[in-house]
Design an enzyme around this catalytic site. Sequence first.
Site, short mmCIF file in Angstrom:
data_model
loop_
_atom_site.label_atom_id
_atom_site.label_comp_id
_atom_site.label_asym_id
_atom_site.label_seq_id
_atom_site.Cartn_x
_atom_site.Cartn_y
_atom_site.Cartn_z
N CYS A 34 29.57 43.40 23.24
CA CYS A 34 30.49 42.35 23.11
C CYS A 34 31.38 42.64 22.06
CB CYS A 34 29.46 40.90 22.74
SG CYS A 34 29.26 40.68 21.17
N GLU A 35 32.52 42.29 22.32
CA GLU A 35 33.51 42.80 21.30
C GLU A 35 33.72 41.67 19.99
OE1 GLU A 35 37.16 42.76 23.68
OE2 GLU A 35 37.25 40.66 23.24
N HIS A 36 33.13 40.71 20.19
CA HIS A 36 32.81 39.71 19.13
C HIS A 36 31.87 40.18 17.92
CE1 HIS A 36 34.49 36.82 22.40
NE2 HIS A 36 35.38 37.62 21.61
N HIS A 37 30.84 40.67 18.25
CA HIS A 37 29.69 40.98 17.40
C HIS A 37 29.37 42.54 17.53
CE1 HIS A 37 29.18 36.71 18.51
NE2 HIS A 37 29.21 36.49 17.14
N GLN A 44 32.19 39.38 29.02
CA GLN A 44 31.50 39.84 30.39
C GLN A 44 32.72 39.30 31.20
OE1 GLN A 44 27.86 37.94 30.91
NE2 GLN A 44 27.97 37.79 33.21
N HIS A 81 22.79 38.03 26.51
CA HIS A 81 23.84 38.53 25.43
C HIS A 81 23.08 38.58 24.24
CE1 HIS A 81 27.99 38.24 27.41
NE2 HIS A 81 27.10 37.94 28.25
N CYS A 96 23.89 38.81 21.15
CA CYS A 96 24.56 37.98 20.07
C CYS A 96 24.17 36.61 20.17
CB CYS A 96 26.06 38.31 20.24
SG CYS A 96 27.08 37.37 21.19
ZN ZN Z 1 29.09 38.35 20.86
#
Ligand code: ZN
Length: 202
Positions: A90-93, A131, A159, A161
């Site tokens: 995931c690009e956020h975490h 996703q 996920h 995260c």
């Molecule tokens: Zn994430």
Amino acid sequence: MSRIKNIRAREDGGAGLARIESRVRGILSDLGEDPRREGLRATPHRVAKSLRDLTSGYGVDVDVMINNALFTESYDEMVIVRDIAFYSLCEHHMLPFFGRAHVAYLPNKRIIGLSKIPKLVEIFSRRLQVQERLTLQIASTLMDKLKPRGVGVILEARHLCMEMRGAESQHSPTTTSCMLGVFQKDSRTRKEFLELVKTRPI
Ligand code: ZN
């Protein structure tokens, strides 16, 4: 980071890897660890290599991969590849999300080599992703290159995260879908696809 910059960062190979390594060493120190202790000595190198591997999809030219695997055929029934395992970050975490993809299309005088569909899922998975975008990229690339009557893509993923950080209830997979062409317009086609991929827990 722009695409061109990205590719450049990859072309410098060893030097780029060494830079990632030294940054990982810095992160370990900032976390209060001793990067020189035995168990961690080779960790920055391993992390750098695995990050390169897990984001190797940036360096792949989708056109080249697909263009030599398109064939003229009169077959006009639905083609489905189900249960394609995928692993992404995931690009956020930058934590993993992973699960299964189900990909279908209705040909329009052209088919694609079957092994290319999991390959396409892999190329887009091995990038920093969300996703929703991953689902769209797989569907729109097939629509664009193959010009079929329609494409359907469903992704189910867990996920880490969310699960590891306790932000959501444990083990609740996220489902995303993208229906294009007849998969969007014709409810019977969509229903046939959904029936055929009826899912089990990840
Ligand atoms: Zn994430």
